[in-house]
Design a protein around this motif. Sequence first.
Motif, short mmCIF file in Angstrom:
data_model
loop_
_atom_site.label_atom_id
_atom_site.label_comp_id
_atom_site.label_asym_id
_atom_site.label_seq_id
_atom_site.Cartn_x
_atom_site.Cartn_y
_atom_site.Cartn_z
N ILE A 22 -13.95 52.88 83.77
CA ILE A 22 -13.50 52.12 84.90
C ILE A 22 -14.77 50.99 85.65
N ASP A 26 -13.16 46.93 89.40
CA ASP A 26 -11.67 46.08 88.91
C ASP A 26 -12.40 44.84 88.41
N ARG A 36 -17.29 57.85 86.79
CA ARG A 36 -16.09 57.84 86.79
C ARG A 36 -15.35 57.01 85.53
N PHE A 37 -14.30 57.59 84.50
CA PHE A 37 -13.11 56.98 83.57
C PHE A 37 -12.01 57.23 84.35
N GLY A 38 -10.99 56.64 83.42
CA GLY A 38 -9.99 56.37 83.30
C GLY A 38 -8.51 56.81 81.87
N SER A 43 -6.05 52.43 84.73
CA SER A 43 -7.04 52.97 85.48
C SER A 43 -7.89 52.04 86.38
N ASP A 44 -8.32 52.81 87.77
CA ASP A 44 -9.41 51.76 88.61
C ASP A 44 -10.18 52.57 89.26
N ASP A 45 -11.02 52.55 89.98
CA ASP A 45 -12.03 53.00 90.79
C ASP A 45 -11.60 54.30 91.75
N ASP A 49 -5.14 57.75 88.44
CA ASP A 49 -5.28 58.52 86.72
C ASP A 49 -7.04 58.14 86.17
N SER A 50 -7.68 58.04 87.57
CA SER A 50 -9.04 57.80 87.10
C SER A 50 -9.46 59.00 88.02
#
Length: 94
Positions: A22, A26, A36-38, A43-45, A49-50
Amino acid sequence: MPYAWVEPEVALEYKRIKIYYIYADDSMANVTRTFRFGYSIFSDDKGEDSFDVRDLAKMIGMPCPEKWEEIKAVLIAAIDKGVLTQEGIEGIKV
């Protein structure tokens, strides 16, 4: 200035599950988020879906990761336990 969407880099691919980086605001011009991952290319912040890998570590009973190798270990353990899938985190969002 026009912008173009590009697919995010894969942070980890394991057992055919891809976990994506992420990016701050963005934008790939910015650094990746540390925790933070997706699990989706979109996926975003703030997206559903993150996820924060520290929360995932708590869910599966692992210590809070600080370094990349520890983060990677949490992601792999969560996939092995069936908690983290390409569709989401079991018990949180699917």
